[in-house]
Design an enzyme around this catalytic site. Sequence first.
Site, short mmCIF file in Angstrom:
data_model
loop_
_atom_site.label_atom_id
_atom_site.label_comp_id
_atom_site.label_asym_id
_atom_site.label_seq_id
_atom_site.Cartn_x
_atom_site.Cartn_y
_atom_site.Cartn_z
N MET A 30 8.09 -5.80 0.77
CA MET A 30 8.34 -4.99 1.97
C MET A 30 8.13 -5.83 3.24
O MET A 30 8.03 -5.30 4.34
CB MET A 30 7.41 -3.78 2.00
CG MET A 30 7.65 -2.86 0.79
SD MET A 30 7.15 -1.17 1.08
CE MET A 30 5.42 -1.37 1.40
N HIS A 37 2.30 -13.06 -0.79
CA HIS A 37 3.75 -13.09 -1.02
C HIS A 37 4.20 -14.52 -1.32
O HIS A 37 4.96 -14.77 -2.25
CB HIS A 37 4.50 -12.61 0.23
CG HIS A 37 4.27 -11.17 0.59
ND1 HIS A 37 3.51 -10.80 1.67
CD2 HIS A 37 4.70 -10.02 0.01
CE1 HIS A 37 3.50 -9.48 1.76
NE2 HIS A 37 4.19 -8.97 0.76
N GLN A 61 8.93 5.58 -0.92
CA GLN A 61 7.61 5.44 -1.52
C GLN A 61 6.47 5.77 -0.55
O GLN A 61 5.31 5.60 -0.88
CB GLN A 61 7.43 4.04 -2.11
CG GLN A 61 7.31 2.92 -1.11
CD GLN A 61 7.34 1.56 -1.79
OE1 GLN A 61 8.35 1.17 -2.37
NE2 GLN A 61 6.24 0.84 -1.76
N GLN A 148 -0.89 -8.88 -8.92
CA GLN A 148 -1.91 -8.03 -9.56
C GLN A 148 -2.60 -7.11 -8.54
O GLN A 148 -3.20 -6.11 -8.90
CB GLN A 148 -2.96 -8.91 -10.25
CG GLN A 148 -3.95 -8.11 -11.07
CD GLN A 148 -5.20 -8.88 -11.43
OE1 GLN A 148 -5.10 -10.04 -11.83
NE2 GLN A 148 -6.35 -8.25 -11.31
N GLN A 153 1.12 -0.52 -10.18
CA GLN A 153 2.55 -0.69 -9.95
C GLN A 153 3.16 -1.65 -10.98
O GLN A 153 4.24 -1.40 -11.51
CB GLN A 153 2.75 -1.23 -8.53
CG GLN A 153 4.16 -1.64 -8.20
CD GLN A 153 4.31 -2.00 -6.74
OE1 GLN A 153 4.45 -1.13 -5.91
NE2 GLN A 153 4.30 -3.28 -6.42
N VAL A 176 -4.25 -13.02 -4.25
CA VAL A 176 -4.64 -14.06 -3.29
C VAL A 176 -5.56 -13.41 -2.26
O VAL A 176 -5.28 -12.32 -1.75
CB VAL A 176 -3.40 -14.68 -2.61
CG1 VAL A 176 -3.82 -15.72 -1.57
CG2 VAL A 176 -2.49 -15.31 -3.65
N SER A 185 -3.30 -8.40 2.45
CA SER A 185 -2.42 -7.23 2.44
C SER A 185 -1.75 -7.16 3.80
O SER A 185 -2.36 -7.48 4.82
CB SER A 185 -3.26 -5.97 2.20
OG SER A 185 -2.54 -4.82 2.63
N SER A 186 -0.50 -6.73 3.81
CA SER A 186 0.19 -6.57 5.10
C SER A 186 -0.56 -5.57 5.96
O SER A 186 -0.55 -5.65 7.18
CB SER A 186 1.62 -6.10 4.87
OG SER A 186 2.29 -6.99 4.02
N ARG A 187 -1.25 -4.62 5.33
CA ARG A 187 -1.97 -3.58 6.07
C ARG A 187 -3.25 -4.10 6.72
O ARG A 187 -3.82 -3.41 7.56
CB ARG A 187 -2.28 -2.38 5.17
CG ARG A 187 -1.05 -1.56 4.84
CD ARG A 187 -1.39 -0.25 4.17
NE ARG A 187 -0.23 0.62 4.06
CZ ARG A 187 0.56 0.72 2.98
NH1 ARG A 187 0.29 0.01 1.91
NH2 ARG A 187 1.59 1.54 2.97
P1 AMP Z 1 4.54 -5.65 -0.66
O1 AMP Z 1 5.32 -6.42 0.34
O2 AMP Z 1 3.20 -5.19 -0.17
O3 AMP Z 1 5.34 -4.56 -1.32
O4 AMP Z 1 4.18 -6.68 -1.82
C1 AMP Z 1 5.17 -7.42 -2.47
C2 AMP Z 1 4.57 -8.10 -3.67
O5 AMP Z 1 3.52 -8.95 -3.25
C3 AMP Z 1 3.96 -7.09 -4.67
O6 AMP Z 1 4.27 -7.50 -5.99
C4 AMP Z 1 2.49 -7.21 -4.37
O7 AMP Z 1 1.68 -6.89 -5.48
C5 AMP Z 1 2.37 -8.67 -4.02
N1 AMP Z 1 1.15 -8.90 -3.26
C6 AMP Z 1 0.70 -8.21 -2.18
N2 AMP Z 1 -0.50 -8.67 -1.79
C7 AMP Z 1 -0.83 -9.67 -2.64
C8 AMP Z 1 -1.96 -10.55 -2.76
N3 AMP Z 1 -2.99 -10.47 -1.94
N4 AMP Z 1 -1.94 -11.44 -3.76
C9 AMP Z 1 -0.90 -11.52 -4.62
N5 AMP Z 1 0.19 -10.74 -4.56
C10 AMP Z 1 0.22 -9.82 -3.58
#
Ligand code: AMP
Length: 295
Positions: A30, A37, A61, A148, A153, A176, A185-187
């Site tokens: 996203m 990412h 979602q 993970q 998900q 990570v 996290s993007s959040r």
């Molecule tokens: P998102 O953009 O939040 O939908 O995440 C895209 C992908 O990146 C998903 O498969 C997430 O599980 C993964 N992702 C998000 N945060 C992390 C993180 N801290 N470490 C590893 N993968 C991540």
Amino acid sequence: MKIITSVRKFCYLTESLKRHGKTIGFVPTMGYFHEGHLSLFRRARRENDVVVVSLFVNPAQFGVNEDFKQYPRNRKRDMRLCAQERVDYVFAPSITAMYPEGFQTYVEPGKLASGLCGKSRPGHFRGVATVVAKLFNLAQPTVVYLGQKDYQQCLIIRQLVADFDFQVQIKMCPIVREPSGLALSSRNTYLDEKGKQKALALVKAIRWFQARVKKGERDARLLKNGVRRILFKAGTRVDYVEILAARELSPFRKLSGKILLALAAYVPAGKRGGARNKVRLIDNCVMKIPKGGFI
Ligand code: AMP
């Protein structure tokens, strides 16, 4: 690197790649990229001929009271990072390209989606499964890389692949974290410094749990209470704390086999504010408990 917004053009591309026998490593996202990412892009780059990233903030979602509108976006920076990581194609469709007028078919995941985030966010995984099914049809990936961080998900998508016969391999990649331990996290961008400090309670709780389990504690209720206490004391509001069998997501009293600790908590956002000025963060860890012994 090429950016594609048209569904039709994306289909032509992936068909042609397949015809030429290329392996396609695919990372659905996203956007608003961070090292989490990027770790997925890098692995996809190492293991495939072609790397495709999708960038789509999927409205299906998000619940009505959730942060779809505020969800952080920075297209320019995202594209720059993709180019730096040698991503070949970014698929970045509009909402109407993915959900044109008249769209009415959804994928309903089964019992793996009933607990954890599925319970707190009704309809969330239906939206995820639907968009992922569409993206898999379009991207024709050989391998899909998921984090993970979103453990539930991953399991739901694995099940979707099995149930709908997608000829795709799913690889779950490690979480990570920042040096502090906070899962990226993007959040996290919603958090100010105070919020970030409070958010550290999630990783602190996970570490406490890991240490107790390593010392031999097997009582799920006691462990859950301990984790809750740490989250509460730090000033976060617990959404859920669950200890489950890592494959089926079923609960147990005494831990055994491969176990998942999954948690979600609301952290006061600070002045930058998320939806209703609090940010919902998730984190988890997976551990293997050897039969009869200590770790
Ligand atoms: P998102 O953009 O939040 O939908 O995440 C895209 C992908 O990146 C998903 O498969 C997430 O599980 C993964 N992702 C998000 N945060 C992390 C993180 N801290 N470490 C590893 N993968 C991540």
